[in-house]
Enzyme design. Structure first.
Site, PDB file in Angstrom:
ATOM      1  N   GLY A 138     -20.740 -28.498 -94.455  1.00 46.24           N
ATOM      2  CA  GLY A 138     -20.584 -29.013 -92.755  1.00 46.24           C
ATOM      3  C   GLY A 138     -21.741 -29.600 -92.221  1.00 46.24           C
ATOM      4  O   GLY A 138     -21.706 -29.136 -90.978  1.00 46.24           O
ATOM      5  N   GLU A 158     -39.013 -21.525 -95.059  1.00 53.93           N
ATOM      6  CA  GLU A 158     -38.031 -20.374 -94.419  1.00 53.93           C
ATOM      7  C   GLU A 158     -36.493 -21.339 -94.784  1.00 53.93           C
ATOM      8  O   GLU A 158     -35.998 -20.270 -95.165  1.00 53.93           O
ATOM      9  CB  GLU A 158     -38.515 -19.713 -92.666  1.00 53.93           C
ATOM     10  CG  GLU A 158     -39.823 -19.382 -92.542  1.00 53.93           C
ATOM     11  CD  GLU A 158     -40.976 -20.172 -92.540  1.00 53.93           C
ATOM     12  OE1 GLU A 158     -40.221 -21.292 -92.471  1.00 53.93           O
ATOM     13  OE2 GLU A 158     -41.708 -19.669 -92.563  1.00 53.93           O
ATOM     14  N   HIS A 172     -43.187  -7.401 -89.386  1.00 58.83           N
ATOM     15  CA  HIS A 172     -43.909  -8.156 -87.849  1.00 58.83           C
ATOM     16  C   HIS A 172     -42.873  -8.243 -86.433  1.00 58.83           C
ATOM     17  O   HIS A 172     -43.372  -9.136 -85.967  1.00 58.83           O
ATOM     18  CB  HIS A 172     -44.887  -9.260 -88.026  1.00 58.83           C
ATOM     19  CG  HIS A 172     -45.772  -8.079 -89.393  1.00 58.83           C
ATOM     20  ND1 HIS A 172     -45.762  -8.932 -90.643  1.00 58.83           N
ATOM     21  CD2 HIS A 172     -47.618  -8.116 -89.068  1.00 58.83           C
ATOM     22  CE1 HIS A 172     -46.973  -8.017 -90.845  1.00 58.83           C
ATOM     23  NE2 HIS A 172     -47.613  -7.436 -90.737  1.00 58.83           N
ATOM     24  N   ASP A 174     -52.067 -10.982 -82.287  1.00 57.40           N
ATOM     25  CA  ASP A 174     -51.320 -12.406 -83.257  1.00 57.40           C
ATOM     26  C   ASP A 174     -50.226 -12.968 -81.883  1.00 57.40           C
ATOM     27  O   ASP A 174     -50.863 -14.024 -81.379  1.00 57.40           O
ATOM     28  CB  ASP A 174     -50.140 -12.437 -84.066  1.00 57.40           C
ATOM     29  CG  ASP A 174     -51.397 -12.038 -85.672  1.00 57.40           C
ATOM     30  OD1 ASP A 174     -53.094 -12.147 -85.522  1.00 57.40           O
ATOM     31  OD2 ASP A 174     -50.531 -11.734 -86.449  1.00 57.40           O
ATOM     32  N   GLN A 191     -46.199 -15.179 -83.162  1.00 56.91           N
ATOM     33  CA  GLN A 191     -45.754 -14.031 -84.182  1.00 56.91           C
ATOM     34  C   GLN A 191     -44.472 -13.132 -83.853  1.00 56.91           C
ATOM     35  O   GLN A 191     -44.589 -12.423 -84.844  1.00 56.91           O
ATOM     36  CB  GLN A 191     -46.987 -13.769 -84.177  1.00 56.91           C
ATOM     37  CG  GLN A 191     -48.047 -14.800 -85.012  1.00 56.91           C
ATOM     38  CD  GLN A 191     -47.392 -15.659 -85.834  1.00 56.91           C
ATOM     39  OE1 GLN A 191     -47.167 -15.591 -86.952  1.00 56.91           O
ATOM     40  NE2 GLN A 191     -48.132 -17.143 -85.457  1.00 56.91           N
TER      41      GLN A 191
END
Lengths: 649, 649
Positions: free
Chosen positions: B123, B384, B433, B441, B445
């Site tokens: 879906g 990812e 992090h 950063d 981040q």
């Protein structure tokens, strides 16, 4: 080549010297910060030197000039190199260069638009090319200006699918004003480690013009950049093989070499300059976006006119507006998505700065109405991430983008939405078919986390209309909202309960039922408003007086009205077509908690019961879904009656 | 070919007849539902007929058999065809076929694992190939079984970047057990409309074996599927040109044709059968995942042993476990990510079913410890979304995946996380992090929305440890958790405050300071626990007694302890390294509201003040960030003192 920023006879010294200067400054500022990632900077210094000195047409003294090229510094880890480039261009001082990563410095770990030369924030891999594609689309189809878009990438960004979504759209749109420079150093984040030839083959298969170069051969890089700019009909990629090089090379170059900045090339005036928003000067101050700030701001409910339905034209507001929102007959049935779609098409006629993007769902989202009326300002992006990125890209140039897809599909682009907030971008998102009321398509198609996700975006606005007239009005109100705003629409028809062109303030609400003897308050938004009204009728039959609040502005919430209801009735039932976490119920609780916690006037919260979707839905008709989820009129009435029946201490 | 499921001499009738049966049944169930999208079903019926009758090795009577092939039906809109296939295989009845999209039917708008033959929910476009790639990785590298993975795609799914992330990983991992069949009908969602040759060139550039066929020439399709299965060393794609065909073709085929299901091919026993979880029988009942359910379940705090640090082995629990969590010295400084990483490596030695995935950040996330110890069960996914999809794919076969990346980067995969819940997948996510304490950063981040996003995933568990020993223990506890669980870790060192191998229950908390005269309660998690402890010291100097709760289990929250604190002290300060929306503060408010709303015992909420990150951070040192955000010890002490100073009514 006519594209050279510094004419060849004016280049003061060799490109090698410029590159060494960049290396030295990148290392110096990294050393001062005792942090950062100089490797990426060292490997791509030659590329940036050639780009800066020979190809980038950019007036560092006037970063918003319409004719400026756009440079998207995709590889966030090379931030020191970007800052070294700003110093080489005379844009920042030696002192500021050495403030890299320090408290209150504009030179952050990754560049953000706190620096006026930065269009969009870097730091999330694989967003630079998608956003650059949006800028190039703006150049070709909206601004119709000859600026170029240059995107600098690290090699690991080629592993992100978003890069290939952009490759598809850029080639499909023949964006020959777009050049991607890939620093194939394999020194940053690890990537799959393909070689330049393999990547070139991929880009060619996507319809790109591709070149491979030695990234330290400055003359070859210069020729490749020139060829890229000259190649017609397709975007260009330059795959540059690089290495970080011996560390001594950087230290040896630490001489005071300066590239003088020539005046900008004469360019046509921008058709749509970047608007100066009233809050643009200090958008990052501490409390500006807090709930208290939203509360303090007095919204007129109509950003451009007190009386829009008489078609008043107001010069001085962005894009001097004449628009007539569509009118839906109270008592009739209409979907909120149609209210949005018709409003958007009408608004598009009034506002030539409006642009609309979709991700292959325009019939469902109703952006098809705009697409038919204004095809020149409609962008089919196919993929959700690319849609978000393109919206961010075109708003850099002052255009006002609305981007719509299925509300559930916006989760695909959540990182892009999060980063849009870091980029200080103003984009308007619209998600259709939200909630269990999506019905038969099943849970994959139901957005039940969208309000939680959107509320947790910095500075966002979250709107959930319950009828077509309200959806239409809020669509107009969104056009001038700063930051990320979100309109949640539904697929099925709902009763029209508001008058045509009734005004709805951002941060407002509607009290639909109230009386002096109210015993309980029902707070709803979207489809649950209709269930709450019916529940109030059921309760009235049992002699219970219920106040009903349409909290269409979920963020900022109308905290004053909610708090008054809490004080008046002592009992609140919230009801939402959403998971229990992070939605309307939590927004109400947060507002009440802030009230309770005011120093010097501690006040316990009232009794609150939160109705929401608590089990995974299957397929069923919308009315069945609402009932199964326990957010229908009967469930609301039962919950309210229980609260009223219980003794308050 | 030896891959044919039905040996050639046993094929009862022509493939054309099977295809016509599928078309007819797809149309009939769509007609019964008066909904659905039969066009995609009509165009790909021939493809599915050939696959079912000639190539798919699958025992419909034993869908969890280890040797079964896996079929991922990517084009969710072709659901009627999938159900027609189930009927053709004798898996469902005529009666059930016609229940498509009805209330309480297992045949939802898009297939979900409520049907035992469905591994993962369909879906969301472009998730099928990424997840199928995970299954194929499991077959090659974990199960080492000869099953094949077949993915059926609609053409618009090729516009999703996730498809190309999977193409990269599948080719890089030489997954010749994976075949993608693309239904190039251009009849579903609109796509960019490239032709088969263009797509074939793209797949070849990514390292795939690619074939183009007429999708209605069943013999050509048969040959192509056979060639795909036989091609060594690379995944295969079949680009099938199709059309929906004249409507009459479907009606004419509505005869009672049945494909008899032959017994499954003899296959090796599974090395790791799918574990039967205690809640697997009725995972979808209404209240099972509610907060009340979590509260009612008595967690031992240790899923596999009462006494793990004496290295007891317990047969009968999943993967009979001997493991010794790492020990960190109280008073020393260590990051929670290191606590996680060392625990994961140790756990990997004890549990051969554990597998770990990362997205190019293993040094940062500390999965590098596992990768060094157990390289055969470590998967580098680069992107990812692909990491999430691969985790979902390998857990289909009973493996226990942990997937880790930067917490901020998990937003890139949010749609995959949402869909994992619809797929009833059990995956463990770890984000490093997190929060402003990421420091220099900058905001790109910093995960500041991760808890809101993860709490709003159905059935999720959200954990936020404050020291390395706690992180280590919770890592072990996650291994047997059902559904989507999330561990939030930090980058910098924090004081170790717990004893080595101290046990922490899911749904539990730690009261770190308390006394009979407590005037205010501080609720914290992660880094803010240390700030809250310091604030309690500051308050004690002013004579104010503060209770401190470490709410490491944000979902499910330890509501009993929070409610008791509310009753005892009447004032609560929550403090979190997260935006104000949807995080720990909202979790606490939600728990208190549920308490207040219990029928028959209405009780107003206590005074609650929520401290969170309310302005966009820049770059600065972690301690500076915490202070600027107003979540440091001084801010907590001030807020608590104000609450205590205010009169309670």
């Amino acid at each position: 080549m006519t594209t050279s920023f510094l004419p060849e006879h004016e280049v003061p010294r060799s490109l090698h010297e410029v590159a060494q200067q960049l290396r030295a400054d990148a290392v110096r500022c990294s050393a001062a910060a005792a942090a950062g990632h100089p490797a990426a900077a060292l490997s791509s210094a030659d590329l940036v030197a050639v780009l800066l000195a020979r190809h980038l047409r950019y007036d560092f003294a006037d970063p918003t000039a319409a004719g400026n090229d756009h440079l998207v510094f995709g590889q966030g880890q090379a931030a020191p190199l970007y800052y070294a480039m700003l110093r080489a261009a005379g844009a920042i001082s030696e002192h500021e260069l050495l403030s890299y990563r320090q408290l209150h410095s504009r030179l952050e770990g990754h560049p953000t638009p706190r620096l006026p030369w930065v269009d969009v924030a870097a730091g999330s891999l694989g967003q630079g090319l998608p956003i650059g594609t949006g800028m190039a689309l703006a150049g070709k189809r909206l601004d119709k200006l000859p600026y170029r878009v240059w995107v600098l990438y690290g090699d690991s960004e080629l592993a992100e699918g978003s890069t290939w979504e952009a490759a598809e759209q850029a080639a499909g749109s023949c964006l020959d004003n777009l050049t991607l420079i890939v620093n194939l150093s394999q020194a940053g984040q690890p990537g799959p480690g393909r070689d330049a030839a393999a990547y070139a083959a991929r880009f060619r298969a996507f319809g790109w013009h591709a070149q491979q170069v030695d990234g330290h051969d400055v003359e070859a890089v210069d020729r490749a950049l020139g060829a890229a700019a000259a190649h017609p009909g397709a975007p260009s990629v330059i795959l540059a093989r690089t290495h970080a090089g011996p560390a001594g090379a950087a230290a040896g170059g630490a001489r005071a070499i300066r590239v003088e900045v020539a005046p900008p090339l004469p360019v046509p005036a921008a058709r749509r300059p970047r608007p100066v928003l009233p809050w643009s000067e200090d958008r990052w101050s501490d409390d500006q976006w807090s709930e208290e700030w939203w509360e303090a701001v007095s919204w007129s409910g109509d950003p451009w006119s007190d009386d829009p339905w008489s078609e008043v034209s107001r010069p001085g507001t962005p894009g001097s507006v004449r628009w007539l929102p569509p009118a839906f007959e109270p008592g009739s049935m209409e979907s909120t998505r149609t209210g949005f779609g018709e409003a958007l098409a009408a608004l598009g006629s009034a506002r030539p700065g409006l642009a609309v993007l979709d991700a292959a769902g325009s019939d469902a989202t109703r952006t098809s109405f705009f697409a038919r009326a204004h095809p020149d300002r409609f962008f089919e992006c196919y993929a959700e991430q690319q849609m978000l990125a393109a919206a961010v890209g075109i708003q850099v140039r002052g255009w006002v983008p609305f981007a719509a897809t299925f509300a559930a599909s916006l989760t695909r682009a959540y990182d892009f939405i999060r980063m849009a907030a870091v980029s200080q971008a103003s984009i308007r998102l619209v998600g259709s078919h939200a909630g269990v009321s999506a019905g038969g398509d099943g849970p994959a198609q139901m957005a039940l986390e969208d309000i939680a996700a959107m509320r947790a975006v910095y500075g966002s606005t979250v709107l959930s209309p319950c009828d077509a007239n309200q959806a239409a009005w809020l669509t107009g109100a969104m056009a001038d909202l700063p930051g990320v705003s979100y309109l949640r629409t539904g697929g099925g028809p709902l009763p029209v309960i508001y008058q045509p062109r009734e005004r709805f303030a951002i941060g407002g609400s509607r009290v639909l039922r109230s009386g002096p003897g109210d015993q309980v308050t029902l707070v709803a938004a979207g489809i649950t408003v209709h269930e709450a009204l019916a529940a109030a009728d059921l309760l009235a039959e049992d002699g219970i007086a219920a106040r009903v609040i349409d909290a269409y502005s979920v963020k900022p919430l109308d905290v004053a009205t909610v708090r008054a209801a809490a004080r008046d009735t002592g009992r609140i039932v919230t009801v939402e077509d959403h998971w229990p976490e992070g939605g309307l119920g939590d927004a109400v609780l947060g507002a009440l908690a802030a009230d309770s916690a005011r120093a010097g006037g501690g006040r316990p919260l009232p009794v609150v019961r939160k109705l929401a979707v608590r089990s995974m839905p299957g397929s069923a008709a919308p009315a069945e879904q609402v009932q199964l989820a326990g957010i229908d009129m009967a469930s609301i009435a039962t919950a309210a009656a229980e609260l009223v029946g219980a003794d308050l201490p």
